[in-house]
Motif scaffolding. Structure first.
Motif, PDB file in Angstrom:
ATOM      1  N   SER A  70      -8.787  29.683  14.112  1.00 21.28           N
ATOM      2  CA  SER A  70      -9.396  29.577  15.425  1.00 21.28           C
ATOM      3  C   SER A  70      -9.295  30.880  16.189  1.00 21.28           C
ATOM      4  O   SER A  70      -8.409  31.694  15.943  1.00 21.28           O
ATOM      5  CB  SER A  70      -8.747  28.453  16.242  1.00 21.28           C
ATOM      6  OG  SER A  70      -7.455  28.840  16.631  1.00 21.28           O
ATOM      7  N   MET A 116     -12.620  26.777  12.944  1.00 19.26           N
ATOM      8  CA  MET A 116     -13.410  26.679  11.715  1.00 19.26           C
ATOM      9  C   MET A 116     -12.510  26.182  10.596  1.00 19.26           C
ATOM     10  O   MET A 116     -11.432  26.740  10.393  1.00 19.26           O
ATOM     11  CB  MET A 116     -13.911  28.095  11.394  1.00 19.26           C
ATOM     12  CG  MET A 116     -14.747  28.229  10.160  1.00 19.26           C
ATOM     13  SD  MET A 116     -16.386  27.477  10.342  1.00 19.26           S
ATOM     14  CE  MET A 116     -17.071  28.472  11.671  1.00 19.26           C
ATOM     15  N   VAL A 125     -10.893  20.077  13.616  1.00 24.62           N
ATOM     16  CA  VAL A 125     -11.760  20.450  12.489  1.00 24.62           C
ATOM     17  C   VAL A 125     -11.117  20.084  11.149  1.00 24.62           C
ATOM     18  O   VAL A 125     -11.801  19.677  10.216  1.00 24.62           O
ATOM     19  CB  VAL A 125     -12.171  21.943  12.475  1.00 24.62           C
ATOM     20  CG1 VAL A 125     -13.011  22.265  13.693  1.00 24.62           C
ATOM     21  CG2 VAL A 125     -10.988  22.864  12.354  1.00 24.62           C
ATOM     22  N   TYR A 140     -18.184  23.202  12.694  1.00 20.52           N
ATOM     23  CA  TYR A 140     -17.053  23.797  13.409  1.00 20.52           C
ATOM     24  C   TYR A 140     -16.830  23.044  14.716  1.00 20.52           C
ATOM     25  O   TYR A 140     -17.619  22.172  15.061  1.00 20.52           O
ATOM     26  CB  TYR A 140     -17.296  25.283  13.670  1.00 20.52           C
ATOM     27  CG  TYR A 140     -18.577  25.566  14.416  1.00 20.52           C
ATOM     28  CD1 TYR A 140     -19.757  25.787  13.722  1.00 20.52           C
ATOM     29  CD2 TYR A 140     -18.598  25.610  15.802  1.00 20.52           C
ATOM     30  CE1 TYR A 140     -20.941  26.030  14.391  1.00 20.52           C
ATOM     31  CE2 TYR A 140     -19.773  25.864  16.486  1.00 20.52           C
ATOM     32  CZ  TYR A 140     -20.949  26.065  15.770  1.00 20.52           C
ATOM     33  OH  TYR A 140     -22.119  26.302  16.441  1.00 20.52           O
ATOM     34  N   GLN A 165     -16.854  31.917  10.017  1.00 22.64           N
ATOM     35  CA  GLN A 165     -17.340  31.275   8.807  1.00 22.64           C
ATOM     36  C   GLN A 165     -17.104  32.189   7.609  1.00 22.64           C
ATOM     37  O   GLN A 165     -16.630  31.749   6.555  1.00 22.64           O
ATOM     38  CB  GLN A 165     -18.847  31.036   8.966  1.00 22.64           C
ATOM     39  CG  GLN A 165     -19.399  29.928   8.113  1.00 22.64           C
ATOM     40  CD  GLN A 165     -20.392  29.105   8.908  1.00 22.64           C
ATOM     41  OE1 GLN A 165     -21.121  29.638   9.765  1.00 22.64           O
ATOM     42  NE2 GLN A 165     -20.433  27.811   8.655  1.00 22.64           N
ATOM     43  N   VAL A 196     -18.773  32.421  15.642  1.00 20.20           N
ATOM     44  CA  VAL A 196     -18.907  31.491  14.524  1.00 20.20           C
ATOM     45  C   VAL A 196     -19.248  32.194  13.198  1.00 20.20           C
ATOM     46  O   VAL A 196     -18.610  31.922  12.184  1.00 20.20           O
ATOM     47  CB  VAL A 196     -19.918  30.370  14.852  1.00 20.20           C
ATOM     48  CG1 VAL A 196     -20.345  29.636  13.587  1.00 20.20           C
ATOM     49  CG2 VAL A 196     -19.295  29.394  15.839  1.00 20.20           C
TER      50      VAL A 196
END
Lengths: 264, 264
Positions: free
Chosen positions: B217, B203, B142, B187, B238, B234
Motif C-alpha cells: 500500500s 494492491m 484487498v 485494488y 500493480q 495504481v
DNA sequence: AACCTAGTTTCATATAATGAAACCAAGGTG
DNA sequence: CACCTTGGTTTCATTATATGAAACTAGGTT
C-alpha cells in the motif's frame, strides 16, 4: 540445565530449525536431533499448528513461522533498549554520518537490536535480531568487558574461537587481555577482527548500578577512515550512552541475564 | 481446536503476556487465564527460563523475552515476502515518495512485514511485526477480497467490528459489499476508515495460482492528497506487485494459511 | 515385483503435567 | 504488636500426556 520439560524440548527443536537459515526437511532435522523420530515428528507438527513454524507441503520443508514476527514485535518494544535508545541513536547517526549499531548481550551472544545506516534506508530485521559472536565484535567485547567476572569466565569457557580474519583473537588469554584493556579505557575497537576492512568503536551502556545494559558502536571501513578517526567519536558515543542509560534508569528494566529462577 | 498439548498451552500463555503490551504481574495474568494458579506459575517459570519471557524481579513483572527477537529474525528472512520484495519496495518508495507498507495475512489479522518511509528513517520493529484489523485497513481488505471464500466467511464470522472513525465499515454486509467492489476493481482504498486523515491505496500480491501472498500500500494524508491522487499510483503498484509475485514464484513459498495438519 | 527411503501411525509404558491444598512473606489495619 | 489479607511459591497424590519401539504406508529405484 537444558530441560524445562516438554515445552523446553519443543523450543529446542524450534531453535534448531531456525538455526538452519533455510527451509529444512524432516529428515535433516532428525539427523541432527537428539529426539527419536516420532517424538520429533510430533514436535514439528505441534509447532506448525501453532504457527511457530511454517510447513511447505510441496517441498516438505519447515521454516520459522510468522507468529514469531508478531511476538518479536512485542518483545522488541518492551524488553529491549531499542525504544528508549531510539531518539539518541537518531541523533548520533545524524551527527557522525556512519553506520550505528545498538546491541545487547543475549546468552553469551551479541544480539543486534537496532541499526542506523546514514546512506541507504534501514533494512529491518535483516539486521535487528541478527546474532554474532561476542569475542570478535566491538559491541560484544565491550559488553563482556564490563560484565560480571563469573559471566566472562562462563562465556570464555564455552566459546569456540573461530578465526574470521588475521586479526581475530583466537585464545582465551588474548581475549582476557583485550577485555582488561577495554576496562581500563572505557571503550573498545574492532580492528578488522570479524571482517576484513571493517572497523568500529564501541561503547558500553552501563547503568548507575554498574550493570551492562547494552552497547553502541560506530562502524566504518579502512578505506574511509582508521582507528584514530573513529576514536574522535568517543566523546559523542560516551554522551549518547550515558543518556540512554539515564533514560533506561527511569523506565526501569527487566534483568536479562538473571540466572534461572530456581530450576525446580 | 485450541490445544496442542502442553506446548500449545504454554504458547497460549506467551501470547497472552505479549498481548498486554507492557510488563504484567503474575496476578494480572492469572485473573485473565483459564489455568489454575500453580499451572500458570510453572508455565511462566518455564518460559522465563527459556528466555521467551523476561522477568523483572524488582517489579515482579513478565514481558516478552529477547529470544523471540532472535527467532523472529530467522522467520522474517525465511518465511515472509519481505526479503523477496525488498528491492521492489525500495524502488516503489523512491518513485512515489510516500509511506509504503508490505503486509501479509496472518490468522485473520494484518501483519505488517516491512515499511518504507520516504522522509524519516525507518523505525524497525516499531512497524514490522505490528498487527492490525483486516476489515478497516487497505491492505487487509484487498488481501481478504482475494482470499478463499471460506476464509472470508470465517474472518467475518469471528470479527468484532469496532468503529474507529466515522468511515469504518461496521457490519458484515458493508464489508462484503466492499470486498466484492475490490474484487471487481483489482485494488482498494482506505478511506479514513482506521484513522482520521489517513488514506491509502492497496494492491494485493497474487501468485499465478491465484493465492494471495500479501499486499502493498501507499499511504498518505488527506492534507497532502486525496483518493484520486492516490489512484494515480495504481499502475506502478500493480507493476510492483506483479514483480514481487513473479520473484516469489521462482523462490517457491511456504503455505501460511494451511489448515491444521491433522489435529490428532 | 522386490526393495529402498522418507514420512506417518499405533499403542503399551514411563513420565511429566496437573491443581487442590497448604504454605510463606509482605503489607496493611485495628 | 497481633491479626488479617493479598500475592506469590511449594508439595504431592492423581491423572493425563508424552514417549519411542515397532509396525506401517507411499513413492521412488533397481
Amino acid at each position: 540445565m537444558t530441560s524445562d520439560g516438554t515445552v523446553g524440548k519443543a523450543l529446542e527443536v524450534l531453535d534448531q530449525v531456525a538455526a538452519y537459515g533455510r527451509p529444512v526437511r524432516f529428515s535433516e532435522v532428525l539427523a541432527a536431533s537428539p529426539f527419536p523420530k516420532p517424538t520429533l515428528y510430533r514436535f514439528l507438527q505441534t509447532l506448525t499448528n501453532q504457527r511457530m513454524l511454517a510447513y511447505d507441503p510441496d517441498r516438505q520443508t519447515y521454516s520459522p513461522g510468522v507468529r514469531l514476527v508478531r511476538l518479536a514485535h512485542a518483545a522488541w518494544e518492551q524488553s529491549t533498549l531499542a525504544p528508549i535508545a531510539r531518539p539518541h541513536i537518531d541523533a548520533l547517526s545524524a551527527a557522525v554520518g556512519e553506520t550505528v549499531h545498538l546491541a545487547q548481550l543475549d546468552h553469551a551472544q551479541v544480539l543486534y537490536i537496532d541499526k542506523r545506516n546514514a546512506n541507504n534506508p534501514v533494512q529491518m530485521f535483516s539486521q535487528a535480531g541478527k546474532v554474532g559472536p561476542a569475542y570478535c565484535t566491538g559491541v560484544g567485547k565491550v559488553m563482556l568487558a564490563f560484565s560480571d567476572p563469573a559471566i566472562i569466565e562462563a562465556v570464555i569457557e564455552q566459546q569456540s574461537f573461530h578465526r574470521f580474519t588475521a586479526a581475530t583473537l583466537t585464545t582465551p588469554a588474548a581475549l582476557r587481555a583485550e577485555l582488561s584493556a577495554i576496562r581500563a579505557n572505557g571503550y573498545g575497537f574492532d580492528r578488522e577482527e570479524h571482517e576484513p576492512g571493517i572497523i568500529c568503536v564501541a561503547m558500553p551502556i552501563v547503568s548507575d548500578a554498574g550493570r551492562v545494559l547494552g552497547a553502541l558502536s560506530v562502524t566504518s571501513t579502512t578505506s574511509r577512515t582508521n582507528l584514530a578517526g573513529l576514536e574522535s567519536y568517543v566523546p559523542i558515543l560516551q554522551d549518547t550512552a550515558s543518556k540512554i542509560a539515564r533514560d533506561a534508569q527511569s523506565w526501569s528494566f527487566p534483568d536479562y541475564d538473571a540466572k534461572e529462577q530456581t530450576g525446580r
